[in-house]
Design a protein around this motif. Structure first.
Motif, PDB file in Angstrom:
ATOM      1  N   VAL A   1      38.825  43.041  35.140  1.00 58.82           N
ATOM      2  CA  VAL A   1      38.124  42.384  36.253  1.00 58.82           C
ATOM      3  C   VAL A   1      38.040  43.197  37.392  1.00 58.82           C
ATOM      4  N   CYS A   2      38.919  44.405  37.684  1.00 62.16           N
ATOM      5  CA  CYS A   2      38.803  45.396  38.519  1.00 62.16           C
ATOM      6  C   CYS A   2      37.749  46.209  38.486  1.00 62.16           C
ATOM      7  N   GLY A   3      37.327  46.610  37.235  1.00 59.40           N
ATOM      8  CA  GLY A   3      36.323  47.275  36.722  1.00 59.40           C
ATOM      9  C   GLY A   3      35.004  46.934  37.074  1.00 59.40           C
TER      10      GLY A   3
ATOM     11  N   LYS B   1      40.054  34.586  36.079  1.00 60.45           N
ATOM     12  CA  LYS B   1      39.311  33.897  37.264  1.00 60.45           C
ATOM     13  C   LYS B   1      39.993  33.764  38.387  1.00 60.45           C
ATOM     14  N   ARG B   2      41.372  33.525  38.336  1.00 63.66           N
ATOM     15  CA  ARG B   2      42.200  33.655  39.469  1.00 63.66           C
ATOM     16  C   ARG B   2      42.416  34.841  40.196  1.00 63.66           C
ATOM     17  N   LEU B   3      42.267  35.982  39.499  1.00 62.39           N
ATOM     18  CA  LEU B   3      42.527  37.235  40.026  1.00 62.39           C
ATOM     19  C   LEU B   3      41.174  37.622  40.668  1.00 62.39           C
ATOM     20  N   ARG B   4      39.944  37.210  40.052  1.00 60.93           N
ATOM     21  CA  ARG B   4      38.643  37.583  40.453  1.00 60.93           C
ATOM     22  C   ARG B   4      38.528  36.836  41.779  1.00 60.93           C
ATOM     23  N   THR B   5      38.871  35.373  42.108  1.00 62.66           N
ATOM     24  CA  THR B   5      38.895  34.729  43.390  1.00 62.66           C
ATOM     25  C   THR B   5      39.567  35.381  44.151  1.00 62.66           C
TER      26      THR B   5
END
Length: 95
Positions: free
Chosen positions: A42-44, A87-91
């Motif tokens: 996600v961070c990438g 998804k929660r982290l991305r949001t």
């Protein structure tokens, strides 16, 4: 002109590249490895910097989070523990 209600004012959202994700875990931890893989992906994708901290090397982190690892922080505030939902982290990062 009437001034806007404070409730309607939007605080500017931070860009994902301005956030920091911290993974607090320990060596040989299966859940920590899973969390790291999600964070890395996600961070990438979003260009968000992230770091990893070893709970066995930090007494304060150990006392605070031992029963919850892996713990995921976003900008120093606890976001999740045990499992990371991509998804929660991305949001949370604004992506």
């Amino acid at each position: 002109m009437a001034s806007m209600s404070p409730l309607l004012r939007r605080t500017p959202r931070k860009n994902p590249t301005e956030r920091t994700v911290t993974l607090i875990g320990k060596p040989d931890c299966h859940l920590c490895e899973n969390a790291e893989a999600v964070i890395e992906k996600v961070c990438g994708e979003l260009g968000t910097p992230w770091e990893k901290k070893d709970i066995t090397q930090d007494e304060e982190l150990y006392r605070k989070y031992w029963e919850q690892i892996p713990v995921i922080l976003v900008d120093g505030a606890q976001h999740d523990f045990w499992r990371v939902d991509p998804k929660r982290l991305r949001t949370a990062l604004g992506g």
